[in-house]
Scaffold this active site. Structure first.
Site, PDB file in Angstrom:
ATOM      1  N   GLU A 458      16.639  66.701  74.569  1.00  0.00           N
ATOM      2  CA  GLU A 458      17.972  67.295  74.329  1.00  0.00           C
ATOM      3  C   GLU A 458      19.056  66.579  75.129  1.00  0.00           C
ATOM      4  O   GLU A 458      19.953  67.217  75.697  1.00  0.00           O
ATOM      5  CB  GLU A 458      17.967  68.793  74.679  1.00  0.00           C
ATOM      6  CG  GLU A 458      17.472  69.693  73.576  1.00  0.00           C
ATOM      7  CD  GLU A 458      18.384  69.703  72.350  1.00  0.00           C
ATOM      8  OE1 GLU A 458      19.579  69.441  72.495  1.00  0.00           O
ATOM      9  OE2 GLU A 458      17.869  69.940  71.256  1.00  0.00           O
TER      10      GLU A 458
HETATM   11  C1  LIG Z   1       7.988  66.117  74.369  1.00  0.00           C
HETATM   12  C2  LIG Z   1       9.208  65.650  73.655  1.00  0.00           C
HETATM   13  C3  LIG Z   1       9.722  66.387  72.604  1.00  0.00           C
HETATM   14  C4  LIG Z   1      10.804  65.907  71.881  1.00  0.00           C
HETATM   15  N1  LIG Z   1      11.217  66.589  70.753  1.00  0.00           N
HETATM   16  C5  LIG Z   1      12.134  66.009  69.939  1.00  0.00           C
HETATM   17  C6  LIG Z   1      12.435  66.571  68.663  1.00  0.00           C
HETATM   18  O1  LIG Z   1      11.886  67.607  68.273  1.00  0.00           O
HETATM   19  N2  LIG Z   1      13.318  65.924  67.869  1.00  0.00           N
HETATM   20  C7  LIG Z   1      13.922  64.770  68.246  1.00  0.00           C
HETATM   21  O2  LIG Z   1      14.721  64.245  67.481  1.00  0.00           O
HETATM   22  N3  LIG Z   1      13.673  64.211  69.446  1.00  0.00           N
HETATM   23  C8  LIG Z   1      12.788  64.797  70.300  1.00  0.00           C
HETATM   24  N4  LIG Z   1      12.496  64.224  71.519  1.00  0.00           N
HETATM   25  C9  LIG Z   1      13.142  62.963  71.863  1.00  0.00           C
HETATM   26  C10 LIG Z   1      14.080  63.035  73.027  1.00  0.00           C
HETATM   27  O3  LIG Z   1      15.261  63.675  72.661  1.00  0.00           O
HETATM   28  C11 LIG Z   1      14.266  61.602  73.536  1.00  0.00           C
HETATM   29  O4  LIG Z   1      13.070  61.228  74.196  1.00  0.00           O
HETATM   30  C12 LIG Z   1      15.453  61.454  74.433  1.00  0.00           C
HETATM   31  O5  LIG Z   1      16.642  61.627  73.718  1.00  0.00           O
HETATM   32  C13 LIG Z   1      15.476  60.100  75.119  1.00  0.00           C
HETATM   33  O6  LIG Z   1      15.300  59.046  74.223  1.00  0.00           O
HETATM   34  P1  LIG Z   1      14.212  57.907  74.525  1.00  0.00           P
HETATM   35  O7  LIG Z   1      12.929  58.568  74.807  1.00  0.00           O
HETATM   36  O8  LIG Z   1      14.283  56.922  73.449  1.00  0.00           O
HETATM   37  O9  LIG Z   1      14.701  57.263  75.885  1.00  0.00           O
HETATM   38  P2  LIG Z   1      15.919  56.169  76.108  1.00  0.00           P
HETATM   39  O10 LIG Z   1      17.045  56.602  75.260  1.00  0.00           O
HETATM   40  O11 LIG Z   1      15.308  54.845  75.856  1.00  0.00           O
HETATM   41  O12 LIG Z   1      16.217  56.403  77.593  1.00  0.00           O
HETATM   42  C14 LIG Z   1      15.419  55.872  78.657  1.00  0.00           C
HETATM   43  C15 LIG Z   1      16.195  55.998  79.967  1.00  0.00           C
HETATM   44  O13 LIG Z   1      17.403  55.226  79.887  1.00  0.00           O
HETATM   45  C16 LIG Z   1      18.535  56.038  80.134  1.00  0.00           C
HETATM   46  N5  LIG Z   1      19.630  55.626  79.245  1.00  0.00           N
HETATM   47  C17 LIG Z   1      19.573  55.412  77.920  1.00  0.00           C
HETATM   48  N6  LIG Z   1      20.784  55.077  77.447  1.00  0.00           N
HETATM   49  C18 LIG Z   1      21.624  55.097  78.484  1.00  0.00           C
HETATM   50  C19 LIG Z   1      23.015  54.865  78.653  1.00  0.00           C
HETATM   51  N7  LIG Z   1      23.799  54.569  77.607  1.00  0.00           N
HETATM   52  N8  LIG Z   1      23.549  54.966  79.884  1.00  0.00           N
HETATM   53  C20 LIG Z   1      22.793  55.303  80.952  1.00  0.00           C
HETATM   54  N9  LIG Z   1      21.465  55.556  80.858  1.00  0.00           N
HETATM   55  C21 LIG Z   1      20.891  55.453  79.642  1.00  0.00           C
HETATM   56  C22 LIG Z   1      18.108  57.454  79.828  1.00  0.00           C
HETATM   57  O14 LIG Z   1      18.887  58.410  80.544  1.00  0.00           O
HETATM   58  C23 LIG Z   1      16.635  57.430  80.271  1.00  0.00           C
HETATM   59  O15 LIG Z   1      16.551  57.697  81.642  1.00  0.00           O
HETATM   60  C24 LIG Z   1      11.440  64.707  72.277  1.00  0.00           C
HETATM   61  C25 LIG Z   1      10.959  64.005  73.386  1.00  0.00           C
HETATM   62  C26 LIG Z   1       9.850  64.451  74.058  1.00  0.00           C
HETATM   63  C27 LIG Z   1       9.328  63.637  75.214  1.00  0.00           C
END
Ligand SMILES: Cc1cc2nc3c(=O)[nH]c(=O)nc-3n(C[C@H](O)[C@H](O)[C@H](O)COP(=O)(O)OP(=O)(O)OC[C@H]3O[C@@H](n4cnc5c(N)ncnc54)[C@H](O)[C@@H]3O)c2cc1C
Length: 607
Positions: A458
């Site tokens: 989220e």
């Molecule tokens: C158990 C679980 C349930 C989930 N359920 C859902 C769901 O039902 N539906 C759905 O759509 N998604 C879901 N998600 C996805 C979740 O919303 C994402 O994992 C989250 O938005 C982060 O994206 P990412 O994992 O690609 O990490 P990234 O976006 O790759 O982020 C990795 C790190 O980099 C940092 N970062 C990234 N971009 C920036 C920036 N511009 N500036 C500074 N820091 C940055 C982040 O803060 C983080 O610390 C779920 C995730 C998990 C683990």
């Protein structure tokens, strides 16, 4: 320990939730009807959730080649939840809802989160269906939302992709019109979707007859290319199984395939999936492509999704809070029963003396009071924000607009503060248990693992912080921050009259001023790169100031009640927050004010 007295105090005494009955929408309700909802939820959580919290952790969902298998307890719990009517708690009576205030709905859901957060209490389904009730056509409401409210279908939110998490503008799932006459489908303009969605919670299971995916995808422009940025994103209903206009299953499987289950650190009772849309595994009408029905207008998908973000984020904050409270209660119980060591001071080393229980050691009391201050403070925060949702929907125009803007500013805190500090509470709960806390014989390690998710999904911690400092405190000329300051000042004015609280009122006043000046200093050069480099420390200081305010306000409300043990606990937690926590904002804000680039400027090779 029971949550109920704490909840009752915060809801009825502090927030005066009963007064919501004066609003026409809630006129049929009373404290009795609210209490009846809490009784039911507390009972179901006690009987169907809590006893199986460990079961759903150890019996992870698995795929048998055909179906995803979940423990029977999950089926039973979700059935009981659906039968309680909670899926449509806030909906109109005409469609079978209870027309409950959101404040009451959020409080009632807290029982399930505390008993077993990952069995799932249908928040995704409710959020999905609530969105359709706002943005869907009448047919979409009848066919999809109503069947979700009844528990016949369940819902998901498919935003993330393997390469697009925080940056949703980079989603590449593509939606193209499904042939001539695609706009004439009674279920909505019909498209074919192709793409991969990652991390989808509850994306595959046999708990319900059908799964209704809400999917973000891009409709290509006239040149056939995907429109860059969030502007090109649209929203689609993609049912796992095709349905007709009466909501009956047609027997045709839609082209949505499970590519794999993710194996998680915690929150294992809910499946988490990688879904392939439109790869041709289940062709519909002989053609690859998942059938999706447009919700709202093309290219307005994110706007529709954001409609439900505030409530989804309050839901995440509440889940984090309740995991924190569960750990607090468990460690409090343990500390009252574990004999270890002797008092410090004279005779403390005399092994002939009986041991004392660890709750008698000052450091253990510190860890318990920290948990209480974090978690009960977080509960106050979530209920306060839930109440703002009700104000936004049902108050008079000016109050509703103020509530909207205050919610904009407070939502990143409601999501992130409990995710960080109630997780810290879970860590302290493990510490109170000593070595036993590090084993699977006690539940506290699971609470920590389950809670670790909340800083990630989220909107990650970093993304929430940038939203707060980069957007929310600036929007509408900073009026949201001013509204918050006015409410904080109102509490300060009351507290400063009381000799025992004046020192805290002054500390809060200084903290508020410092947050205001740090906000300006962060943006003094107008360079986002400088202002946002320390967005997380800013959010931590902002959150701690908000929590200090809420604790002072809660303590003031407590003064009119008998000066008993719960009252002493509230005053103790408030004092803990002012003595041990609020001073931390000094270090957090210093790097914000000076636009410290120690981290941002360090070259990659130096790491
Ligand atoms: C158990 C679980 C349930 C989930 N359920 C859902 C769901 O039902 N539906 C759905 O759509 N998604 C879901 N998600 C996805 C979740 O919303 C994402 O994992 C989250 O938005 C982060 O994206 P990412 O994992 O690609 O990490 P990234 O976006 O790759 O982020 C990795 C790190 O980099 C940092 N970062 C990234 N971009 C920036 C920036 N511009 N500036 C500074 N820091 C940055 C982040 O803060 C983080 O610390 C779920 C995730 C998990 C683990």
């Amino acid at each position: 320990m029971s949550l109920r007295p704490t909840l009752d105090f915060l809801l009825y005494h502090w927030l005066d939730a009963e007064s919501l009955n004066q609003r026409p929408r809630f006129a049929d309700h009373s404290r009795e009807t609210f209490d009846a909802v809490f009784d039911t939820c507390e009972r179901i959580a006690r009987e169907k959730y809590a006893p199986f919290n460990r079961t759903v952790d150890t019996q992870e969902p698995h795929f048998d080649g055909e179906k995803v298998i979940l423990p029977q307890a999950t089926h039973d719990a979700q059935k009981a939840y659906a039968e309680s009517g909670m899926l449509s708690a806030a909906q109109d009576y005409e469609i079978g809802g209870m027309q409950l205030p959101y404040t009451v709905e959020a409080a009632a859901n807290a029982f399930f989160a505390m008993a077993s957060v990952s069995i799932g209490s249908g928040l995704l389904t409710t959020g999905n269906a609530n969105l359709l009730m706002v943005h869907g056509t009448d047919m979409q409401k009848n066919v999809f939302a109503r069947n979700e409210f009844s528990g016949r279908f369940s819902g998901t939110m498919c935003l993330s992709e393997p390469q697009a998490g925080s940056s949703l503008s980079d989603v590449t799932t593509r939606a193209v019109p499904d042939g001539d006459g695609f706009e004439a489908d009674p279920l909505g303009s019909r498209y074919r979707l192709k793409g991969n969605k990652m991390w989808i919670s509850a994306g595959e299971h046999e708990l319900t007859e059908n799964i209704i995916h809400l999917v973000l995808a891009k409709i290509p422009g006239p040149d056939g290319k995907l429109i860059a940025g969030t502007r090109g994103i649209s929203l689609f209903i993609v049912p796992k199984k095709m349905v007709n206009t009466r909501g009956e299953l047609t027997g045709v499987r839609n082209d949505v395939a499970l590519a794999g289950l993710n194996h998680k650190l915690g929150w294992r009772g809910t499946t988490n999936t990688l879904l392939n849309f439109g790869e041709g595994k289940y062709p519909v009408d002989g053609q690859a492509g998942a059938v999706g029905y447009l919700v709202g207008k093309p290219h307005e998908g994110l706007r529709c999704m954001f409609h439900m973000m505030n409530e989804a984020r309050i839901g995440v904050g509440t889940a984090a809070t309740m995991l924190g409270i569960a750990g607090y209660y468990a460690s409090l119980d343990y500390a009252k029963n574990r004999p270890q060591g002797r008092p410090v001071g004279v005779g403390g080393k005399d092994a002939a003396q009986p041991q004392i229980r660890i709750i008698e050691h000052a450091d253990v009391k510190r860890m318990l009071l920290a948990q209480k201050a974090y978690c009960e403070g977080a509960l106050a925060l979530e209920l306060y924000c839930a109440r703002l949702v009700d104000e936004h929907h049902t108050a008079d125009a000016q109050a509703a607009d103020d509530a909207r803007l205050l919610l904009e500013v407070l939502t990143p805190i409601a999501k992130s503060w409990p995710s960080e500090w109630c997780l810290e509470a879970n860590s302290l709960a493990i510490q109170v248990h000593g070595g036993y806390g590090y084993t699977r014989d006690f539940l506290v390690e699971q609470y920590w693992r389950d809670n670790r998710l909340n800083m990630i999904h989220e909107g990650t911690h970093g993304i929430q912080a940038m939203d707060l400092l980069g957007r929310k405190v600036l929007m509408e000329g900073g009026r949201g921050l001013q509204l918050l300051a006015a409410r904080i000042n109102a509490t300060i004015e009351k507290a400063i009259q009381l000799p025992e609280f004046a020192v805290h009122a002054n500390a809060l006043g200084k903290a508020l001023q410092r947050v205001g000046s740090a906000t300006k200093a962060a943006w003094a050069t107008g360079e986002p790169g400088e202002a946002l480099a320390n967005a997380v420390p800013y959010m931590q200081a902002f959150g701690h100031t908000v929590l200090a305010w809420l604790w002072l306000d809660v303590a003031l409300a407590s003064l009119s009640l008998p000066q008993d043990a719960p009252h002493a606990g509230r005053i103790g937690a408030m004092r803990y927050f002012y003595h041990y926590e609020l001073p931390k904002i000094d270090a957090w804000l210093r790097v914000v004010e000076t636009r410290d680039l120690t981290c941002a400027d360090l070259p990659e090779e130096a790491f």
